[in-house]
Design a protein around this motif. Structure first.
Motif, PDB file in Angstrom:
ATOM      1  N   LEU A  75      17.526 -36.466 -33.281  1.00  0.00           N
ATOM      2  CA  LEU A  75      18.973 -36.557 -33.132  1.00  0.00           C
ATOM      3  C   LEU A  75      19.342 -37.161 -31.785  1.00  0.00           C
ATOM      4  N   GLN A  76      18.667 -36.729 -30.747  1.00  0.00           N
ATOM      5  CA  GLN A  76      18.921 -37.287 -29.425  1.00  0.00           C
ATOM      6  C   GLN A  76      18.592 -38.777 -29.389  1.00  0.00           C
ATOM      7  N   HIS A  77      17.442 -39.146 -29.974  1.00  0.00           N
ATOM      8  CA  HIS A  77      17.038 -40.544 -29.992  1.00  0.00           C
ATOM      9  C   HIS A  77      18.053 -41.390 -30.757  1.00  0.00           C
ATOM     10  N   ALA A  78      18.582 -40.847 -31.843  1.00  0.00           N
ATOM     11  CA  ALA A  78      19.587 -41.566 -32.621  1.00  0.00           C
ATOM     12  C   ALA A  78      20.847 -41.815 -31.788  1.00  0.00           C
ATOM     13  N   LEU A  79      21.243 -40.830 -31.006  1.00  0.00           N
ATOM     14  CA  LEU A  79      22.414 -41.004 -30.145  1.00  0.00           C
ATOM     15  C   LEU A  79      22.161 -42.065 -29.075  1.00  0.00           C
ATOM     16  N   LEU A  80      20.979 -42.015 -28.456  1.00  0.00           N
ATOM     17  CA  LEU A  80      20.649 -42.984 -27.428  1.00  0.00           C
ATOM     18  C   LEU A  80      20.621 -44.407 -27.985  1.00  0.00           C
ATOM     19  N   GLU A  81      19.984 -44.570 -29.144  1.00  0.00           N
ATOM     20  CA  GLU A  81      19.901 -45.899 -29.742  1.00  0.00           C
ATOM     21  C   GLU A  81      21.278 -46.379 -30.200  1.00  0.00           C
ATOM     22  N   SER A  82      22.124 -45.465 -30.663  1.00  0.00           N
ATOM     23  CA  SER A  82      23.479 -45.833 -31.072  1.00  0.00           C
ATOM     24  C   SER A  82      24.281 -46.332 -29.877  1.00  0.00           C
ATOM     25  N   ALA A  83      24.088 -45.674 -28.728  1.00  0.00           N
ATOM     26  CA  ALA A  83      24.761 -46.133 -27.511  1.00  0.00           C
ATOM     27  C   ALA A  83      24.205 -47.482 -27.067  1.00  0.00           C
ATOM     28  N   ALA A  84      22.889 -47.653 -27.162  1.00  0.00           N
ATOM     29  CA  ALA A  84      22.267 -48.918 -26.761  1.00  0.00           C
ATOM     30  C   ALA A  84      22.741 -50.069 -27.635  1.00  0.00           C
ATOM     31  N   ASP A  85      22.934 -49.810 -28.930  1.00  0.00           N
ATOM     32  CA  ASP A  85      23.386 -50.844 -29.856  1.00  0.00           C
ATOM     33  C   ASP A  85      24.907 -50.978 -29.876  1.00  0.00           C
ATOM     34  N   GLU A  86      25.578 -50.208 -28.994  1.00  0.00           N
ATOM     35  CA  GLU A  86      27.025 -50.256 -28.839  1.00  0.00           C
ATOM     36  C   GLU A  86      27.770 -49.830 -30.100  1.00  0.00           C
ATOM     37  N   PHE A  87      27.142 -48.955 -30.897  1.00  0.00           N
ATOM     38  CA  PHE A  87      27.843 -48.348 -32.012  1.00  0.00           C
ATOM     39  C   PHE A  87      28.796 -47.265 -31.511  1.00  0.00           C
ATOM     40  N   LEU A 274      16.406 -58.871  -4.858  1.00  0.00           N
ATOM     41  CA  LEU A 274      17.742 -58.270  -4.947  1.00  0.00           C
ATOM     42  C   LEU A 274      17.823 -57.277  -6.097  1.00  0.00           C
ATOM     43  N   LEU A 275      18.634 -56.262  -5.910  1.00  0.00           N
ATOM     44  CA  LEU A 275      18.919 -55.315  -6.983  1.00  0.00           C
ATOM     45  C   LEU A 275      19.868 -55.982  -7.966  1.00  0.00           C
ATOM     46  N   VAL A 276      19.415 -56.182  -9.212  1.00  0.00           N
ATOM     47  CA  VAL A 276      20.236 -56.878 -10.201  1.00  0.00           C
ATOM     48  C   VAL A 276      20.770 -55.941 -11.278  1.00  0.00           C
ATOM     49  N   MET A 277      20.208 -54.756 -11.394  1.00  0.00           N
ATOM     50  CA  MET A 277      20.665 -53.828 -12.421  1.00  0.00           C
ATOM     51  C   MET A 277      20.248 -52.415 -12.067  1.00  0.00           C
ATOM     52  N   ARG A 278      21.108 -51.475 -12.390  1.00  0.00           N
ATOM     53  CA  ARG A 278      20.826 -50.065 -12.119  1.00  0.00           C
ATOM     54  C   ARG A 278      21.237 -49.257 -13.333  1.00  0.00           C
ATOM     55  N   ILE A 279      20.368 -48.372 -13.777  1.00  0.00           N
ATOM     56  CA  ILE A 279      20.616 -47.553 -14.961  1.00  0.00           C
ATOM     57  C   ILE A 279      20.498 -46.091 -14.572  1.00  0.00           C
ATOM     58  N   GLU A 280      21.516 -45.333 -14.901  1.00  0.00           N
ATOM     59  CA  GLU A 280      21.506 -43.900 -14.614  1.00  0.00           C
ATOM     60  C   GLU A 280      21.248 -43.145 -15.915  1.00  0.00           C
ATOM     61  N   PRO A 281      19.997 -42.795 -16.202  1.00  0.00           N
ATOM     62  CA  PRO A 281      19.741 -42.004 -17.409  1.00  0.00           C
ATOM     63  C   PRO A 281      20.370 -40.630 -17.283  1.00  0.00           C
ATOM     64  N   MET A 282      20.479 -39.954 -18.395  1.00  0.00           N
ATOM     65  CA  MET A 282      20.946 -38.579 -18.342  1.00  0.00           C
ATOM     66  C   MET A 282      20.007 -37.775 -17.465  1.00  0.00           C
ATOM     67  N   ASP A 283      20.569 -36.832 -16.695  1.00  0.00           N
ATOM     68  CA  ASP A 283      19.744 -36.044 -15.789  1.00  0.00           C
ATOM     69  C   ASP A 283      18.654 -35.298 -16.540  1.00  0.00           C
ATOM     70  N   LYS A 284      19.002 -34.778 -17.689  1.00  0.00           N
ATOM     71  CA  LYS A 284      18.046 -34.048 -18.526  1.00  0.00           C
ATOM     72  C   LYS A 284      18.249 -34.486 -19.954  1.00  0.00           C
ATOM     73  N   ASN A 285      17.391 -34.038 -20.815  1.00  0.00           N
ATOM     74  CA  ASN A 285      17.609 -34.297 -22.231  1.00  0.00           C
ATOM     75  C   ASN A 285      18.907 -33.652 -22.669  1.00  0.00           C
TER      76      ASN A 285
END
Length: 304
Positions: A75-87, A274-285
């Protein structure tokens, strides 16, 4: 259950519905049950083959490749992939429908407020990076780095460094920091596009040294110490030696560096120093409340 989830979605004005399924089904029937809703209806299953016909029915198909994973991980993976695919928006609301108690039967509905820090890269994000490295290789490395930053390993935070592309020149500045666990394996067994190799890399990430990865996603070497001058670099305060090495090697070569901060889990991309991109993952699952479920008791005493 589908109609109830659709009603809740309308009542809450949620951004999307996510249906976590065990396999293929009548996609047209699902589309009919959720009408009229003009927001994404995401259908997630493990095998891409089981999604045939879902897009034609107006649904958003999502292949998980997580068949043996526990429910909450899927379920968590589905949410992450949905966000990545901009659903879904990374700070939106989702109504999730899934089999919480009995496999193959939709019996659970959750109303989820998505953390705005829940983010993975999309191809659109990566198109801004000018590199000879294929996007699928860069994305695979970044997704793996984000997993390491978000999950750590065995409950402990892990920091690591991936250097991707321009391998010949990168290796000119690299030395072994210890025994390389990938040494002697064939290319297929060292390709980060393979899920099993990703799991192996997570284990090795706990050890000192960087991963040197070629444009095809093959790990040329792991546990490498980078020796490159960083006198001409300007970096943010508080960043350690791993980040300095990442920026320096990207300045000295045409490689892209992907570094995971051990203290915060933040993933940073460096190119040309140079820093070209920064990603802040969720602190925890994603934190889920434990199910507290007791089956209803029968009003009639059991027969002797």
């Amino acid at each position: 259950m589908i109609r109830t989830a659709a009603a809740l979605m309308r009542d809450r004005n949620a951004d999307a519905m996510l249906m976590l399924l065990d396999g293929s089904t009548d996609w047209k029937k699902i589309a009919e049950l959720v009408q009229p809703i003009d927001k994404p209806i995401i259908v997630a299953v493990d095998s891409p083959e089981d999604l045939e016909g879902a897009a034609e029915a107006g649904l958003k198909p999502l292949a998980l490749n997580k068949e043996k994973a526990p429910l909450l991980e899927r379920l968590q993976h589905a949410l992450l992939e949905s966000a990545a695919d901009e659903f879904i928006r990374t700070n939106g609301e989702v109504i999730a429908l899934y089999s919480g108690f009995q496999q193959g039967r939709l019996d659970s509905i959750s109303h989820l407020q998505i953390d705005e820090r829940m983010r993975q890269l999309t191809v659109r994000d990566l198109q801004s990076i000018e590199s000879r490295v294929p996007l699928k290789t860069i994305k695979a490395v970044i997704d793996l780095a984000a997993q390491i930053g978000r999950e750590g390993r065995e409950g402990k935070p892990v920091g690591t460094l991936f250097v991707v592309g321009d391998t010949r020149h990168v290796l000119d500045h690299a030395n072994d920091s210890g025994v390389d666990p990938f040494r002697g394996y064939n290319r297929r067994q060292r390709n980060l596009l393979d899920k099993k190799v990703q799991e192996d890399a997570k284990e090795i990430a706990q050890l000192d040294g960087a991963f040197i990865i070629n444009s095809d996603g093959v790990i040329e070497k792991s546990r490498q110490m980078l020796e490159v001058s960083h006198d001409a670099l300007t970096m943010s305060k508080g960043l350690g030696a791993r980040h300095w090495a990442a920026a320096a090697i990207s300045q000295k070569t045409k490689a892209i560096s992907v570094v995971v901060s051990q203290s915060t889990g933040t993933v940073r991309l460096y190119q040309n120093g140079l820093l070209v991109m920064r990603i802040e993952p969720m602190d925890k699952n994603v934190k889920w409340q434990e199910f507290n479920f007791e089956p209803p008791t029968s009003s009639n005493p059991p027969e002797a």
